[in-house]
Design a protein around this motif. Sequence first.
Motif, mmCIF file in Angstrom:
data_model
loop_
_atom_site.group_PDB
_atom_site.id
_atom_site.type_symbol
_atom_site.label_atom_id
_atom_site.label_comp_id
_atom_site.label_asym_id
_atom_site.label_seq_id
_atom_site.Cartn_x
_atom_site.Cartn_y
_atom_site.Cartn_z
ATOM 1 N N GLY A 101 0.709 -0.915 0.043
ATOM 2 C CA GLY A 101 0.109 -0.089 -0.048
ATOM 3 C C GLY A 101 0.574 1.387 0.018
ATOM 4 O O GLY A 101 0.117 2.300 0.039
ATOM 5 N N ARG A 102 2.072 1.217 -0.417
ATOM 6 C CA ARG A 102 2.879 2.651 -0.274
ATOM 7 C C ARG A 102 3.651 2.675 -1.179
ATOM 8 O O ARG A 102 4.710 3.589 -1.314
ATOM 9 C CB ARG A 102 3.769 2.334 1.342
ATOM 10 C CG ARG A 102 2.890 2.376 2.365
ATOM 11 C CD ARG A 102 3.936 2.309 3.749
ATOM 12 N NE ARG A 102 5.081 3.121 3.454
ATOM 13 C CZ ARG A 102 6.273 3.083 4.197
ATOM 14 N NH1 ARG A 102 6.700 1.761 4.725
ATOM 15 N NH2 ARG A 102 7.225 3.910 3.991
ATOM 16 N N ILE A 103 3.825 1.976 -2.224
ATOM 17 C CA ILE A 103 4.802 1.842 -3.584
ATOM 18 C C ILE A 103 3.953 2.555 -4.794
ATOM 19 O O ILE A 103 3.003 2.139 -5.066
ATOM 20 C CB ILE A 103 5.079 0.443 -3.946
ATOM 21 C CG1 ILE A 103 5.724 0.015 -2.725
ATOM 22 C CG2 ILE A 103 6.170 0.719 -5.086
ATOM 23 C CD1 ILE A 103 7.193 0.584 -2.010
ATOM 24 N N ASP A 104 4.809 3.661 -5.174
ATOM 25 C CA ASP A 104 4.594 4.254 -6.583
ATOM 26 C C ASP A 104 5.519 3.781 -7.715
ATOM 27 O O ASP A 104 6.554 3.625 -7.428
ATOM 28 C CB ASP A 104 4.620 5.530 -6.493
ATOM 29 C CG ASP A 104 3.509 6.061 -5.366
ATOM 30 O OD1 ASP A 104 2.459 5.509 -5.147
ATOM 31 O OD2 ASP A 104 3.530 7.244 -4.859
ATOM 32 N N LEU A 105 4.830 3.389 -8.667
ATOM 33 C CA LEU A 105 5.675 3.142 -10.063
ATOM 34 C C LEU A 105 5.527 4.534 -11.030
ATOM 35 O O LEU A 105 4.619 4.546 -11.512
ATOM 36 C CB LEU A 105 5.161 1.957 -10.716
ATOM 37 C CG LEU A 105 5.812 1.745 -12.109
ATOM 38 C CD1 LEU A 105 7.289 1.917 -11.974
ATOM 39 C CD2 LEU A 105 5.350 0.281 -12.571
ATOM 40 N N GLY A 106 6.339 5.470 -10.782
ATOM 41 C CA GLY A 106 6.507 6.533 -11.797
ATOM 42 C C GLY A 106 7.152 6.109 -12.862
ATOM 43 O O GLY A 106 8.389 5.749 -13.006
ATOM 44 N N LEU A 162 3.409 -12.805 -10.729
ATOM 45 C CA LEU A 162 3.850 -11.569 -10.131
ATOM 46 C C LEU A 162 3.955 -12.031 -8.388
ATOM 47 O O LEU A 162 3.106 -12.521 -7.888
ATOM 48 C CB LEU A 162 3.373 -10.622 -10.400
ATOM 49 C CG LEU A 162 3.439 -9.920 -11.751
ATOM 50 C CD1 LEU A 162 2.707 -8.844 -12.030
ATOM 51 C CD2 LEU A 162 4.849 -10.092 -12.119
ATOM 52 N N PRO A 163 4.817 -11.421 -7.623
ATOM 53 C CA PRO A 163 4.977 -11.503 -6.449
ATOM 54 C C PRO A 163 3.531 -11.050 -5.790
ATOM 55 O O PRO A 163 2.904 -9.858 -6.098
ATOM 56 C CB PRO A 163 5.965 -10.747 -5.743
ATOM 57 C CG PRO A 163 6.879 -10.787 -6.813
ATOM 58 C CD PRO A 163 6.304 -10.695 -8.231
ATOM 59 N N THR A 164 2.820 -11.606 -4.704
ATOM 60 C CA THR A 164 1.728 -11.188 -4.516
ATOM 61 C C THR A 164 1.826 -10.853 -2.959
ATOM 62 O O THR A 164 2.676 -10.906 -2.272
ATOM 63 C CB THR A 164 0.596 -12.279 -4.547
ATOM 64 O OG1 THR A 164 1.212 -13.624 -3.752
ATOM 65 C CG2 THR A 164 0.465 -12.917 -5.752
ATOM 66 N N GLY A 165 0.469 -10.296 -2.499
ATOM 67 C CA GLY A 165 0.474 -9.899 -0.855
ATOM 68 C C GLY A 165 0.467 -8.434 -0.535
ATOM 69 O O GLY A 165 -0.203 -8.181 0.506
ATOM 70 N N GLY A 166 0.702 -7.577 -1.507
ATOM 71 C CA GLY A 166 1.135 -6.173 -1.416
ATOM 72 C C GLY A 166 0.168 -5.331 -2.117
ATOM 73 O O GLY A 166 0.452 -3.996 -2.313
ATOM 74 N N GLY A 167 -0.906 -5.919 -2.832
ATOM 75 C CA GLY A 167 -1.518 -5.355 -3.847
ATOM 76 C C GLY A 167 -0.677 -4.725 -5.076
ATOM 77 O O GLY A 167 0.358 -5.317 -5.352
ATOM 78 N N THR A 168 -1.120 -3.764 -5.554
ATOM 79 C CA THR A 168 -0.426 -3.190 -6.799
ATOM 80 C C THR A 168 0.058 -1.857 -6.501
ATOM 81 O O THR A 168 -0.401 -1.003 -5.957
ATOM 82 C CB THR A 168 -1.370 -3.140 -7.992
ATOM 83 O OG1 THR A 168 -2.301 -2.621 -8.002
ATOM 84 C CG2 THR A 168 -1.521 -4.743 -8.528
ATOM 85 N N PRO A 169 1.060 -1.302 -7.116
ATOM 86 C CA PRO A 169 1.593 -0.111 -7.052
ATOM 87 C C PRO A 169 0.556 0.941 -7.783
ATOM 88 O O PRO A 169 -0.115 0.712 -8.659
ATOM 89 C CB PRO A 169 3.018 -0.109 -7.706
ATOM 90 C CG PRO A 169 3.034 -1.088 -8.659
ATOM 91 C CD PRO A 169 1.995 -2.312 -8.072
ATOM 92 N N GLU A 170 0.820 2.131 -7.286
ATOM 93 C CA GLU A 170 0.099 3.463 -7.889
ATOM 94 C C GLU A 170 1.129 3.424 -9.426
ATOM 95 O O GLU A 170 2.316 3.653 -9.076
ATOM 96 C CB GLU A 170 0.198 4.714 -7.083
ATOM 97 C CG GLU A 170 -1.129 4.632 -6.265
ATOM 98 C CD GLU A 170 -1.230 6.174 -5.539
ATOM 99 O OE1 GLU A 170 -0.682 7.002 -6.121
ATOM 100 O OE2 GLU A 170 -1.919 6.083 -4.694
ATOM 101 N N VAL A 171 0.301 3.457 -10.445
ATOM 102 C CA VAL A 171 1.204 3.835 -11.695
ATOM 103 C C VAL A 171 1.049 5.339 -12.094
ATOM 104 O O VAL A 171 -0.047 5.738 -12.198
ATOM 105 C CB VAL A 171 0.705 2.732 -12.935
ATOM 106 C CG1 VAL A 171 1.742 3.194 -13.876
ATOM 107 C CG2 VAL A 171 1.256 1.365 -12.304
ATOM 108 N N TRP A 172 2.088 5.824 -12.401
ATOM 109 C CA TRP A 172 2.259 7.427 -12.797
ATOM 110 C C TRP A 172 2.788 7.397 -13.854
ATOM 111 O O TRP A 172 3.797 6.756 -14.335
ATOM 112 C CB TRP A 172 2.789 8.185 -11.676
ATOM 113 C CG TRP A 172 2.054 8.562 -10.550
ATOM 114 C CD1 TRP A 172 1.786 7.356 -9.321
ATOM 115 C CD2 TRP A 172 1.303 9.595 -9.865
ATOM 116 N NE1 TRP A 172 1.050 8.127 -8.526
ATOM 117 C CE2 TRP A 172 0.754 9.329 -8.819
ATOM 118 C CE3 TRP A 172 1.381 10.751 -10.632
ATOM 119 C CZ2 TRP A 172 0.003 10.598 -8.036
ATOM 120 C CZ3 TRP A 172 0.511 11.930 -9.866
ATOM 121 C CH2 TRP A 172 -0.232 11.618 -8.562
ATOM 122 N N LEU A 173 2.527 8.303 -14.923
ATOM 123 C CA LEU A 173 3.060 8.738 -16.034
ATOM 124 C C LEU A 173 3.883 10.150 -15.703
ATOM 125 O O LEU A 173 3.142 10.998 -15.343
ATOM 126 C CB LEU A 173 2.290 8.690 -17.308
ATOM 127 C CG LEU A 173 3.320 8.845 -18.521
ATOM 128 C CD1 LEU A 173 4.148 7.756 -18.636
ATOM 129 C CD2 LEU A 173 2.344 8.966 -19.834
#
Length: 337
Positions: A101-106, A162-173
């Motif tokens: 719940g704390r990871i962003d993929l910019g 894909l590794p599981t358990g942490g949900g998915t990151p927020e994806v930003w452009l």
Amino acid sequence: MTYRLSVLDQSPIAEGSTATDALKNTLDLARNCDALGYDRYWMAEHHASPGLAGAAPEAMIGPVALATSRIRVGSGGIMLPHYSPFKVAETFALLSALAPGRIDLGIGRAPGSDQRTAFALQRDRSRRMPVDDFPNNLAETIAYLDGTMPADHGFAALQDTLPTGGGTPEVWLLGSSPDSAIWAAEAGLPYCIADFINSDAASLAQIYRSRFKPGRIAAPQLTVATWTIAAPTREEAERLSLPSVMMFAHLIRGELIAVPSVATAEAWVAENGNPGRRRRTTLGTPAEVRSQLDEVAALYGADELMLVNILPDHEARVRSYALIAAEYGLAGLAKAA
């Protein structure tokens, strides 16, 4: 305050120091920004640079996430043309499992380097990678994360590994051009405009909003990354800005240097003159900075501002973010949230 505040860290390497020192400072600044109440802490990607240590933000996101407790942590950004979409998706799914719940993929398209270095980063060097494959690679990355790969796609089965358990990151452009604004809008992604690279980018906000189609988010979400330095006096903030002025003057001549000390930069300006800041720089006392940031937020209609600077003095850098946080009362807002 009608907009959130976050931090973009380029992990500056001060003159006479090492990447080890810069990365220790990144961890320290992240801990401080977490306590100060900032919303996000993103790390940039730059290659072959004597002045910036952030060659692999994905390698630093885990340590920073584990060193903090509340703040979102992410990339500002991952330069997707260098990498396999599956590798990016797998890496950020793993980081999400580490800090749910704390990871962003910019994600960005720029090389984060000169063209020679960009070519060296390619696995396949038989040809230069085409720019026009970026939208397809972006869509593939998102499809892995969201489990929406078409059943007839050759890699469809990989989305379930894909590794599981942490949900998915927020994806930003991320971007500073009309292309990025259009791609973010058409993909239904939140968008971060690099005002510190292109200070005439207000039109991109309009392009993004006018062309937005609901996707990963239902409505446009806009962040603007802008150059910001706060100090007890405007005079000191002006002095602290001189190292970046000197660095940029060398950059446009094709010379990369470590972040010079304020004294070195002052001496250089005295000898060469001050070429001035070609990009927007918000600086001054905390009250002055807040007034200027209000103007930037209003210009873009931003939901969030991401503050970035390069200072050789780590204590002055921490203090800059602390002064701004105190001016906005961020710690109290974060606690209430």
